[in-house]
Write an enzyme that holds these catalytic residues in place. Structure first.
Site, short mmCIF file in Angstrom:
data_model
loop_
_atom_site.label_atom_id
_atom_site.label_comp_id
_atom_site.label_asym_id
_atom_site.label_seq_id
_atom_site.Cartn_x
_atom_site.Cartn_y
_atom_site.Cartn_z
CB ALA A 127 -0.93 -0.01 1.21
CB SER A 130 3.27 4.11 -5.88
OG SER A 130 4.15 3.70 -4.85
CG ASP A 176 4.32 -9.63 10.52
OD1 ASP A 176 5.31 -9.63 9.76
OD2 ASP A 176 4.40 -9.26 11.71
CB CYS A 247 11.39 6.48 2.01
SG CYS A 247 10.23 6.18 3.36
#
EC number: 2.1.1.178
Length: 479
Positions: A127, A130, A176, A247
């Protein structure tokens, strides 16, 4: 571009000074972090070509700058950003592009580098979608993708984005990510693990991203990341490709996680250098061949990407103790499947051998053939696309099937005007000046399918899903 004030803990700045290579300027890093992030989009090549998209949007005055590592990616500047949000444009609503940060296009570029053409792929933390949608486009809706998301609240958003982009080869799970190594060992040709992280690279989008940052939390997150990459590596077949990305910027969550995997499985792990991924990639290249993208290098979010190959099998994990439960679908028999295919074709819906018909009560579904090997091993939240519901008079074709399967050149296609298309997206019936002839009307705009309508006299009855209906100002500028 306006500046904004980013919060930096002192310990974070100390850590960044140590992590940053001497070839980069720390002052440039701080300056880049204070600049708001450039917006970027990725053209959805399942719906249109880059050339056609550029031609379609040329009259809008958008400034589109190519992103070096993604042929279909562009940084975008618009004069009317405040007047009309990018997500309210006709091209976004019909799935022609995805609003995606430029850095986050890197992992999928790495996954498909060197002509890699996997047939079964897993996106471990998928999720909002993208990267899953980018993978599906690279696979041209062929093969199969298992898109997993641990957060229940985000699975719905993931499905909405997959549906908007016309994707048919995805199965969704809600687990998970640490379960897959045991549940589906050596089942995937390629795996993307865009791992949950401390988010140090996103301060240009969220100036308060580091409010709760601490070195201790980095270590805790890295421990989870090691468990996730271990599980993913077990789920990868020998010879398969694993891309690990975050990120964030610290080494603990990036290089150290990959090196831990190498130390654990030795020669079974081969690092695949990314220095040739795109022109200029060497500016972010580490000595191990990873890309450690500080925000000042390409004027984007901070990011990390590693690509590795599993060269040989490793010892399997103990089988999971959970029960998957009964699978509530059964394959449709060939004769009936032929009748359904013929009925679907009459309204413009067609599919190839990559999809197979399954049934649950009165529901008809199309599942990607490549995912069938996983049935009984994991529990799916959603599989493939819902084609139709059967009733006494025939079939009630579903919106997601129309978006994924319909051809705008079908005989029942009817092109709406901009004003009519806007009414459609608002969930209202449409009254075209010249009514179509067919009773089941494939509604299109900009030569893209946007829904299926019933013709009742001179009216087209709206079937746009209630949860997708849009309010406010849309692309004609009318509220």
């Amino acid at each position: 571009m306006a500046q904004h004030t980013v919060y930096f803990p002192d310990a974070f700045l100390t850590q960044m000074r140590e992590a940053m290579p001497s070839t980069l300027s720390f002052d440039d890093f701080l300056a880049a972090c204070q600049r708001p992030l450039r917006r970027s989009i990725r053209v959805n090549t399942l719906k249109t070509s880059v050339a056609d998209f550029l031609q379609l949007t040329a009259p809008y005055g958008w400034t589109l700058t190519p992103i070096p590592w993604c042929e279909e990616g562009f940084w975008i500047e618009r004069d009317n950003e405040d007047a009309l949000p990018l997500g309210s444009t006709a091209e976004h609503l019909s799935g022609l592009f995805y609003i995606q940060e430029a850095s986050s296009m890197l992992p999928v570029a790495a996954l498909f580098a060197d002509g890699n053409a996997p047939q079964r792929v897993m996106d471990v933390a998928a999720a909002p979608g993208s990267k899953t949608t980018q993978i599906a486009a690279r696979m041209n809706n062929e093969g199969a993708i298992l898109a997993n998301e641990f957060s229940a609240s985000r699975v719905k958003v993931l499905h909405a984005n997959i549906s908007r982009c016309g994707i048919s080869n995805v199965a969704l799970t809600h687990f998970d990510g640490r379960v897959f190594g045991a549940a589906v060992p050596e089942m995937f040709d390629a795996i993307l693990l865009d791992a949950p992280c401390s988010g140090e690279g996103v301060v240009r989008k969220d100036p308060d991203a580091l409010k709760n940052w601490s070195p201790e939390s980095n270590q805790e997150i890295a421990a989870t990341q090691r468990e996730l990459i271990d599980s993913a590596f077990h789920a990868l077949r020998p010879g398969g490709t694993l891309v690990y990305s975050t990120c964030t910027l610290n080494r603990e969550e990036n290089e150290a996680v990959c090196l831990w995997l190498k130390e654990t499985y030795h020669d079974a792990v081969e690092f695949l250098p990314l220095g040739d991924l795109f022109p200029g990639a060497n500016k972010a290249l580490t000595e191990d061949g990873f890309l450690h993208v500080f925000p000042q290098i390409y004027d984007c979010e901070g990011f990390f990407v590693a690509r590795l190959r599993k060269t040989q099998a490793i010892p399997v994990l103990p089988a999971p103790k959970y029960k998957v439960g009964n699978f509530p679908f059964s394959p449709v028999k060939d004769r009936e499947a032929g009748q359904i295919r013929q009925a679907a074709a009459s309204v413009g819906l067609n599919w190839d051998e990559n999809l197979r018909l399954w049934q649950r009560d009165k529901e008809l579904w199309l599942f990607p053939v490549g995912i069938e090997a996983l049935i009984g091993k994991v529990r799916f939240s959603r599989l493939g696309i819902k084609l139709a519901e059967t009733h006494n008079k025939g079939y009630r074709w579903q919106h997601e099937a129309v978006i994924a399967l319909a051809s705008p050149d079908n005989v029942n296609a009817f092109e709406l005007t901009p004003q009519e298309a806007e009414e459609w997206y608002r969930g209202r019936d449409v009254y075209p000046q010249a009514a179509p002839v067919a009773d089941d009307v494939l509604v299109t705009f900009q030569h893209q399918p946007i829904g299926l309508a019933k013709r009742i006299g001179s009216r087209l009855k709206n079937s746009y899903p209630r949860e997708l209906v849009r309010d406010g100002k849309l692309f004609t500028g009318n509220a």
